[in-house]
Scaffold this active site. Structure first.
Site, mmCIF file in Angstrom:
data_model
loop_
_atom_site.group_PDB
_atom_site.id
_atom_site.type_symbol
_atom_site.label_atom_id
_atom_site.label_comp_id
_atom_site.label_asym_id
_atom_site.label_seq_id
_atom_site.Cartn_x
_atom_site.Cartn_y
_atom_site.Cartn_z
ATOM 1 N N GLY A 267 15.432 19.500 -41.562
ATOM 2 C CA GLY A 267 14.493 20.757 -40.455
ATOM 3 C C GLY A 267 13.073 19.956 -40.186
ATOM 4 N N ASP B 274 19.515 13.036 -29.061
ATOM 5 C CA ASP B 274 19.291 12.608 -31.068
ATOM 6 C C ASP B 274 20.370 12.011 -31.174
ATOM 7 O OD1 ASP B 274 17.097 14.465 -30.796
ATOM 8 O OD2 ASP B 274 18.099 16.009 -31.674
#
Ligand code: GLA
Length: 322
Positions: A112, A162
């Site tokens: 996160g 990513d």
């Protein structure tokens, strides 16, 4: 922490690592065929697997305490969305069924925080299965499958940055990636510079909703191209401009992140600083004069703490004192 051996009573038959990443510049450009410039982190996920002796997929993540025993066609939740999501995209791609597996994962990539902990999880999982089943799967295709697992099974409409960074980037040079053609080039950091990454301690809230809303064309790609040939000073100016654009135009920053960016931008030895990753919290990356990363990081974290935030330095890695 319970090891693979302690969990399943035998050693793993395949295991793989995959790193998190920090994006230096080029944010929210990877789903509109733009340019990005991430670099891999030392922090990584490690997945281990073996054949299961029953008809169930067994999953264990000692970091979070998650544990699942699932038939292959089970509805997915939590960790299983990512792991069985990876198995399912492999099944679709190779027209095979992945046999029931024992799976165990641990990760040092903060979750996160905009450092691609989920891409590291997916890429390490796919690598481990590739090894166990001896699949003919190159690193770029593997990244595409990881992205598909995230899109389809985890339900996050991310671009390819990513997963490509986790699959092919190194920790020493940045990866310039054209997300349309997937052409790539290794780009050294500007001479005389190094990076600092600080987690603001502000957790992305509502990140999926906000992220999805901002899937629109952005002009940030031009800054990536300019950064390729920039010296450290100019690279820093581009990072600052990138942050201002996220804060003011894109509005995907938060006050806690803005405060940390401002602190960094005001410190001696800092060329530039910006939020990194999807936004709404998470990490800030700064380009600093070589040799000053630790000191800059320590000062910035101290000043940010004085404002009531609880962040910590991620790069260069420092041991967290709990
Ligand atoms: C998240 C997504 C990436 C990218 C960044 C923003 O990390 O997973 O695909 O869009 O946000 O640059």
């Amino acid at each position: 922490m319970k090891t693979f051996l302690q969990t399943y009573g035998h050693p793993p038959q395949a295991s793989a690592h995959a790193p998190g990443r920090v994006n230096l510049i080029g944010e929210h450009t990877d789903y509109s065929d733009g340019f990005v410039l991430p670099i891999a982190l030392e922090q990584a996920a490690t997945a281990m697997i073996s054949y299961s002796s029953d008809n169930l997929h067994h999953l264990c993540a000692p970091d979070t305490g998650e544990q699942y025993d699932l038939p292959p066609d089970a509805p997915l939740e939590g960790l299983s969305k990512y792991v069985l999501g990876c198995y399912r995209v492999l099944e679709e791609h190779f027209h095979i069924s992945v046999p029931p597996l024992n799976y165990w994962v641990t990760s040092t990539v903060p979750t996160g925080s905009g450092l691609s902990s989920s891409a590291a999880l997916e890429v390490s999982t796919l690598r481990a299965v590739r090894e166990l089943l001896n699949l003919d799967l190159d690193d770029v295709t593997l990244a595409r499958l990881a992205q598909r697992a995230e899109n389809v099974w985890a339900g996050v409409p991310c671009g390819i940055m990513d997963q490509m960074a986790s699959s092919v980037a190194g920790t020493r040079t940045a990866l310039f990636l054209d997300t349309f053609t997937l052409e790539m080039r290794q780009i050294p950091l500007p001479a005389g510079s190094e990076i600092v990454v600080i987690n603001s301690g502000v957790v992305h809230e509502n990140s999926d909703g906000g992220y999805a809303q901002r899937r629109q064309e952005v002009e940030e790609s031009a800054r990536v191209l300019e950064a390729l040939n920039a010296d450290a000073g100019h690279f820093g100016v581009l990072m600052n401009a990138s942050h201002a654009s996220m804060r003011d135009d894109f509005q995907n920053s938060t006050p806690g992140v803005d405060a940390l960016v401002e602190i960094l931008q005001g410190l001696a030895g800092v060329y530039g600083a910006r939020m990194t990753g999807g936004g709404f919290g998470g990490c800030v990356v700064a380009l600093v004069v070589s040799g000053q990363a630790l000191e800059v990081g320590r000062n910035a974290v101290q000043q940010h703490h004085a404002l009531g935030y609880e962040g910590y330095q991620v790069v260069p890695p420092v041991r967290r004192v709990e």
